[in-house]
Design an enzyme around this catalytic site. Structure first.
Site, short mmCIF file in Angstrom:
data_model
loop_
_atom_site.label_atom_id
_atom_site.label_comp_id
_atom_site.label_asym_id
_atom_site.label_seq_id
_atom_site.Cartn_x
_atom_site.Cartn_y
_atom_site.Cartn_z
N LYS A 111 37.92 23.99 -27.23
CA LYS A 111 37.50 23.11 -28.12
C LYS A 111 36.48 23.60 -28.65
O LYS A 111 36.41 24.76 -30.53
CB LYS A 111 37.15 21.43 -28.33
N GLY A 144 42.49 9.71 -28.53
CA GLY A 144 43.40 8.23 -28.69
C GLY A 144 44.46 8.86 -30.33
O GLY A 144 44.54 9.64 -30.50
N1 HSE Z 1 40.54 14.31 -23.00
C1 HSE Z 1 39.69 14.51 -23.94
C2 HSE Z 1 38.28 14.11 -24.15
C3 HSE Z 1 40.97 14.44 -25.46
O1 HSE Z 1 38.31 13.11 -23.00
O2 HSE Z 1 37.40 14.15 -25.33
C4 HSE Z 1 42.15 15.24 -25.79
O3 HSE Z 1 41.34 17.24 -26.20
#
Ligand code: HSE
Length: 445
Positions: A205, A315
């Site tokens: 990200k 979510g």
């Molecule tokens: N697994 C990720 C989190 C969510 O815990 O933020 C999906 O990117």
């Protein structure tokens, strides 16, 4: 009225969320957009799986290609995840000139450039708002809202699982492993937590945000990543005594005058630091209060100053919200025949480089486990002084039982290379009993 037929691949948590919220808010979206939206086909792995929100069987198929290839489907949503089959699906749709919406951060991070080029070649577009920080519209913010800014700093809490674990460790005084196990039991962490707790999901990200802000694609392998497994309750407790909270922080900084950029043959290299590490954040800073599964992205632009975006990063509902914002964009682009009204990514920086980790300068928190003997602190501080690393404070708690005591040192700024070399020497001291633990300290200057 113009009608957009959407085909979705993936009917799991996010997919069923998209279906549900399109049912609920589709009419509202249609009046806002001035067109009709229909979701007649959803490809799933299994027709009988139980879902967060029910999807009528009549809409589902197990044949994803029949969704992509259906000439009546104008727009494809990919919610499969992973980088192999998902890539095949996205490529197939783009090659048919169909716009694609994806929430897949691993795919965009690893193959973004190639997929954006493909979209351009086939006269279509690729939308990925849901790939970073779930419901926070941070892609739009960087690409559109801050188009008139030079972005100098970004700090992101972009992994909800890590933030949940670190929040509970702080509030309950618990250690990493039992907290992770409990988070897994409660469904806040995956059975295989590697992608989250070792920092890779956050790196995907942060890499996407860094690329958008700085105009050259940052590849996952160029990002320095450390996860939260080494964080103990002792670290959280001492960080708090010193006025800090430990967060898994993604950092993107524009670095003026970096050595590697100066040494580079071509002039005017633009260097950025891109990293994901457990970091001590001052308790007075707003990011220290971002708790539980929440995400936040702090962006500093030269025109706008400091800004903060906060919300749920994952979510079925928050991620569906981001997918639906892309549906709105894609539908309008289709309606008006705008192939790349907003290009998915513009490579405007030809001379960008990612700063090598050894050149990253930071303050540090260091925890040693040492023999409580006269001269121990002198030996440690002699090594740090010889490495030109200043100590800003020291804690050695009294009343510790056993042969060793924790020794906590806060450092002034130092390049990572110098810190690493000093640590090798410190760990060889006979009075130092276990491997030193080191985290960054960020003051947001
Ligand atoms: N697994 C990720 C989190 C969510 O815990 O933020 C999906 O990117």
């Amino acid at each position: 009225m113009h009608q957009i037929n959407i085909g979705m691949i993936g009917g799991g948590t996010v997919g069923s969320g998209v279906f549900h919220h399109l049912q609920n808010n589709g009419a509202l979206m249609e009046s806002r957009l001035g067109l009709k939206l229909s979701l007649p086909k959803i490809a799933v792995k299994s027709l009988d799986k139980s879902r967060a929100y029910n999807i009528p069987k009549s809409l589902m198929t197990t044949d994803w290609a029949s969704v992509v290839n259906d000439p009546n489907i104008h727009l494809i949503i990919e919610l499969v995840g992973g980088t192999t089959l998902a890539k095949t699906m996205v490529v197939s749709a783009l090659k048919l000139g169909k716009p694609v919406i994806t929430a897949n951060k691993a795919l965009i991070s690893a193959h973004g450039e190639e997929l954006f080029a493909l979209a351009q070649r086939y006269g279509t577009n690729l939308y990925y708002e849901a790939s970073v920080a779930g419901g926070i519209p941070i892609i739009k913010v960087l690409r559109e809202g801050f188009a008139g800014n030079r972005i100098t700093h970004m700090y992101g809490i972009v992994n909800g699982t890590c933030n949940y674990i670190l929040t509970r460790m702080k509030h309950e005084g618990s250690d990493f492993q039992p907290t992770l196990q409990d988070a897994q039991k409660l469904g806040y962490a995956e059975a295989d937590p590697t992608l989250d707790v070792d920092g890779f999901d956050a790196a995907h990200k942060i890499g996407i945000l860094a690329s958008l802000a700085h105009g050259f694609w940052v590849k996952p392998g160029q990002i320095h990543v450390e996860g939260i497994r080494p964080v103990t309750k002792t670290d959280i407790e001492f960080a708090n005594k010193l006025g800090y909270t430990i967060k898994l922080l993604g950092i993107v900084k524009l670095i003026e005058g970096a050595t590697s950029a100066r040494k580079s043959k071509s002039v005017n290299r633009k260097s950025i630091q891109v990293s994901v590490c457990p970091t001590l954040v001052p308790n007075t800073h707003v990011l220290a209060s971002v708790n539980q599964v929440f995400n936040a992205v702090f962006v500093r632009g030269d025109a706008v100053g400091d800004t903060l975006f906060y919300g749920r990063g994952a979510g079925k509902d928050a991620t569906a919200s981001a997918v639906l914002s892309d549906v709105a964009d894609a539908a309008l682009d289709l309606k008006y025949g705008l192939k790349q009204r907003v290009a998915p990514f513009v490579a405007f920086e030809k001379n960008g480089v990612v700063l090598p980790v050894d050149e990253m300068v930071s303050r540090y928190y260091l925890r040693l486990s040492v023999m409580d003997r006269p001269g121990t602190l002198a030996k440690v501080s002699a090594i740090l002084a010889a490495s030109k690393i200043g100590i800003s404070s020291v804690i050695q708690p009294e009343g510790h039982e056993g042969d060793t005591v924790p020794l906590i040192l806060m450092m002034h700024t130092a390049p990572y290379a110098a810190m690493k070399k000093a640590l090798v020497k410190i760990s060889k001291l006979p009075v130092v009993k276990t491997a030193p633990v080191m985290f960054r300290v960020e003051n947001f200057e």
